[in-house]
Design a protein around this motif. Structure first.
Motif, PDB file in Angstrom:
ATOM      1  N   PHE A 192      96.701  93.605 -58.270  1.00 54.52           N
ATOM      2  CA  PHE A 192      97.362  92.328 -57.956  1.00 54.52           C
ATOM      3  C   PHE A 192      98.839  92.549 -57.637  1.00 54.52           C
ATOM      4  O   PHE A 192      99.439  91.797 -56.887  1.00 54.52           O
ATOM      5  CB  PHE A 192      97.185  91.307 -59.075  1.00 54.52           C
ATOM      6  N   ASN A 193      99.447  93.624 -58.177  1.00 51.47           N
ATOM      7  CA  ASN A 193     100.840  93.937 -57.856  1.00 51.47           C
ATOM      8  C   ASN A 193     100.926  94.443 -56.424  1.00 51.47           C
ATOM      9  O   ASN A 193     100.125  95.267 -56.020  1.00 51.47           O
ATOM     10  CB  ASN A 193     101.421  95.060 -58.734  1.00 51.47           C
ATOM     11  N   VAL A 194     101.928  93.973 -55.676  1.00 52.18           N
ATOM     12  CA  VAL A 194     102.262  94.608 -54.403  1.00 52.18           C
ATOM     13  C   VAL A 194     103.431  95.541 -54.713  1.00 52.18           C
ATOM     14  O   VAL A 194     104.430  95.107 -55.296  1.00 52.18           O
ATOM     15  CB  VAL A 194     102.694  93.566 -53.348  1.00 52.18           C
ATOM     16  N   ALA A 195     103.297  96.830 -54.355  1.00 50.08           N
ATOM     17  CA  ALA A 195     104.340  97.795 -54.714  1.00 50.08           C
ATOM     18  C   ALA A 195     104.501  98.824 -53.599  1.00 50.08           C
ATOM     19  O   ALA A 195     103.569  99.068 -52.834  1.00 50.08           O
ATOM     20  CB  ALA A 195     103.978  98.484 -56.024  1.00 50.08           C
ATOM     21  N   CYS A 196     105.711  99.414 -53.511  1.00 44.30           N
ATOM     22  CA  CYS A 196     105.997 100.336 -52.410  1.00 44.30           C
ATOM     23  C   CYS A 196     105.572 101.768 -52.732  1.00 44.30           C
ATOM     24  O   CYS A 196     105.234 102.541 -51.849  1.00 44.30           O
ATOM     25  CB  CYS A 196     107.485 100.295 -52.060  1.00 44.30           C
ATOM     26  N   GLY A 197     105.652 102.150 -54.016  1.00 44.93           N
ATOM     27  CA  GLY A 197     105.295 103.508 -54.407  1.00 44.93           C
ATOM     28  C   GLY A 197     106.447 104.494 -54.414  1.00 44.93           C
ATOM     29  O   GLY A 197     106.286 105.603 -54.907  1.00 44.93           O
ATOM     30  N   PHE A 198     107.626 104.112 -53.857  1.00 48.20           N
ATOM     31  CA  PHE A 198     108.713 105.100 -53.783  1.00 48.20           C
ATOM     32  C   PHE A 198     110.049 104.622 -54.346  1.00 48.20           C
ATOM     33  O   PHE A 198     111.020 105.358 -54.312  1.00 48.20           O
ATOM     34  CB  PHE A 198     108.905 105.594 -52.340  1.00 48.20           C
ATOM     35  N   CYS A 199     110.139 103.396 -54.849  1.00 45.38           N
ATOM     36  CA  CYS A 199     111.422 102.958 -55.432  1.00 45.38           C
ATOM     37  C   CYS A 199     111.540 103.533 -56.856  1.00 45.38           C
ATOM     38  O   CYS A 199     110.606 104.137 -57.384  1.00 45.38           O
ATOM     39  CB  CYS A 199     111.524 101.437 -55.452  1.00 45.38           C
ATOM     40  N   LYS A 200     112.697 103.318 -57.458  1.00 49.21           N
ATOM     41  CA  LYS A 200     112.933 103.850 -58.814  1.00 49.21           C
ATOM     42  C   LYS A 200     111.870 103.344 -59.803  1.00 49.21           C
ATOM     43  O   LYS A 200     111.313 104.123 -60.574  1.00 49.21           O
ATOM     44  CB  LYS A 200     114.334 103.425 -59.261  1.00 49.21           C
ATOM     45  N   ASN A 201     111.596 102.045 -59.761  1.00 47.89           N
ATOM     46  CA  ASN A 201     110.627 101.506 -60.710  1.00 47.89           C
ATOM     47  C   ASN A 201     109.220 102.036 -60.451  1.00 47.89           C
ATOM     48  O   ASN A 201     108.494 102.373 -61.393  1.00 47.89           O
ATOM     49  CB  ASN A 201     110.646  99.975 -60.696  1.00 47.89           C
ATOM     50  N   CYS A 202     108.824 102.118 -59.175  1.00 47.33           N
ATOM     51  CA  CYS A 202     107.489 102.657 -58.872  1.00 47.33           C
ATOM     52  C   CYS A 202     107.401 104.120 -59.311  1.00 47.33           C
ATOM     53  O   CYS A 202     106.395 104.535 -59.894  1.00 47.33           O
ATOM     54  CB  CYS A 202     107.167 102.526 -57.388  1.00 47.33           C
ATOM     55  N   GLU A 203     108.461 104.895 -59.035  1.00 51.35           N
ATOM     56  CA  GLU A 203     108.448 106.303 -59.443  1.00 51.35           C
ATOM     57  C   GLU A 203     108.228 106.451 -60.942  1.00 51.35           C
ATOM     58  O   GLU A 203     107.615 107.404 -61.400  1.00 51.35           O
ATOM     59  CB  GLU A 203     109.793 106.957 -59.102  1.00 51.35           C
TER      60      GLU A 203
END
Ligand SMILES: NC(=O)c1ccc[n+]([C@@H]2O[C@H](COP(=O)([O-])OP(=O)(O)OC[C@H]3O[C@@H](n4cnc5c(N)ncnc54)[C@H](O)[C@@H]3O)[C@@H](O)[C@H]2O)c1
Ligand SMILES: [Zn+2]
Ligand SMILES: [Zn+2]
Length: 386
Positions: free
Chosen positions: A87-98
């Protein structure tokens, strides 16, 4: 071209409307043809006008289907692939995703944290529709085995199975520990079944909807506690012989409240957003941990007049401090768990579909919103087939 979707108009008012067919807006996206979607307890906050949904929004964040089209930059997917989306949309490369905080991606919404079809969580069309655009498709789509096996288990990988699991992770549940789960909605039931899978020695589940408590007993080996019948903490500590090791809040700020002293433990007209957290502070033993996956908010646009519109709670922090309790909160980072939970389904070690009570066509969504919102006996988890 147009497709059909569940569109929000005003509180308690959704209908099936024609909406624009989604198209690729960036090379790293895909278009998904949806085979199964679901209504979530979180959708009800918007449906009730309690979560700042905009008129005209398309609801739905629990989505699976078949890839129809991919952008030039998508490498791991091709048309025909069967996938489920977190359900989350996420980029995969920002600080939080990392760092694994996929529920708080910095590139998809402001404040951080994106989702399909959810107020204040970015511009992403919801998936209670025939098709949806998938941003950062390589990262967000989880591939599933071909065919149509386990469709009703896999759809729960979008949200409630990982979210229930996350509740027990936030509570740091260890094999042999005891746990209480407040709320026997789909999320609470998934938390209780995750606790069973992780080897909890005793599981207590608190709710007032008998059909949901029956599922907790039958599928999670839980001891059901009906908070209409008894003050829930007393009911639980009497059964257990004292407080439990860990706790999960799968209710959130719209908790139905009553008299905490015990004579009238239940009043369906009164809502108290601190009610469940304070019960957990009492029910969990000193040194224990509490996972809060039920939704809390800092803005309630349509609150009953005794509830604080800024979401300020009367939490008994002093008592929690005296007991040295720890808390974890927030959106579940679905990506952290969904691959492994998928493989548990594939190997037959998990069958999370047991709360599913209805599977209806998209056209029936308005009626099912109404019935799920009333927590009607026997209506636990509703799937929609576009
Ligand atoms: N953190 C996340 O990522 C995440 C993801 C999905 C859902 N949620 C939230 O989880 C919560 C549960 O969602 P759900 O889909 O199971 O929906 P739900 O609303 O059907 O479940 C809530 C259950 O809590 C029960 N309840 C109400 N007051 C109670 C009380 N005082 N004590 C015990 N039980 C009480 C209700 O009878 C109901 O069965 C919602 O707040 C939802 O928004 C959070
Ligand atoms: Zn949800
Ligand atoms: Zn990110």
């Amino acid at each position: 071209m147009s497709i059909k979707g569940v569109v929000y108009h005003d509180e308690h008012d959704v209908s099936i409307e024609k909406i624009d067919e989604p198209d690729l807006q960036s090379p790293n996206e895909a278009i998904l043809e949806i085979t199964t979607t679901a209504i979530c307890g979180s959708d009800l906050r918007m449906y009730e006008g309690r979560a700042g949904a905009d008129e005209g929004m398309v609801f739905g964040h629990e989505i699976m289907g078949t890839i129809e089209q991919v952008g030039d930059g998508v490498e791991s997917l091709e048309p025909g692939d069967r996938v489920v989306l977190p359900f989350n949309v996420a980029c995969g490369f920002c600080k939080n995703c990392e760092e694994g905080h996929y529920g708080y991606c910095l590139n998809v919404a402001d404040p951080p944290g994106g989702a399909y079809g959810y107020g204040q969580m970015g511009p992403y069309q919801g998936g209670q529709a025939e098709k949806v655009r998938v941003p950062y498709a390589d990262f967000n789509a989880l591939k599933l085995p071909e065919g149509d096996e386990h469709e009703e288990d896999f759809i729960l990988l979008a949200d409630v199975f990982p979210t229930g699991w996350h509740g027990t992770e936030l509570a740091d549940l260890q094999p042999g520990e005891s746990i209480v789960v407040f709320g026997a909605g789909p999320v609470g039931l998934m938390a209780a079944s995750s606790a069973k899978r992780k080897g909890a020695s005793e599981i207590y589940v608190v709710d007032r909807v008998e059909s949901r408590l029956d599922l907790a007993k039958e599928h999670c080996d839980a001891t059901p506690i009906n908070f209409e019948a008894a003050y829930p903490v007393e009911g639980m500590t009497d059964a257990h012989g004292g407080p439990v090791d860990k706790g999960v809040d799968a209710v959130g700020y719209q908790a139905i409240a009553g008299d905490r002293e015990g004579d009238h433990p239940y009043d369906p007209k009164r809502e108290d957003p601190s009610y469940v957290i304070n019960h957990l502070i009492e029910a969990v033993m000193a040194g224990g941990k509490i996972g809060i996956v039920g939704l809390y908010t800092s803005q309630d646009p349509n609150e009953p007049d005794h509830v604080d519109e800024q979401g300020v709670l009367n939490v008994e922090l002093g008592r929690a401090f005296e007991k040295g309790l720890s808390f974890g909160t927030g959106q579940c980072p679905v990506k952290r768990y969904n691959r492994r939970l998928r493989d548990m389904i594939v190997s037959g070690r998990a069958e999370p579909s047991f709360p599913i009570s209805h599977r209806v066509s998209l056209e029936d969504a308005p009626e099912m919103y109404e019935r799920f919102d009333k927590r009607e006996e026997g209506v636990t988890k509703v799937l929609l087939s576009p």
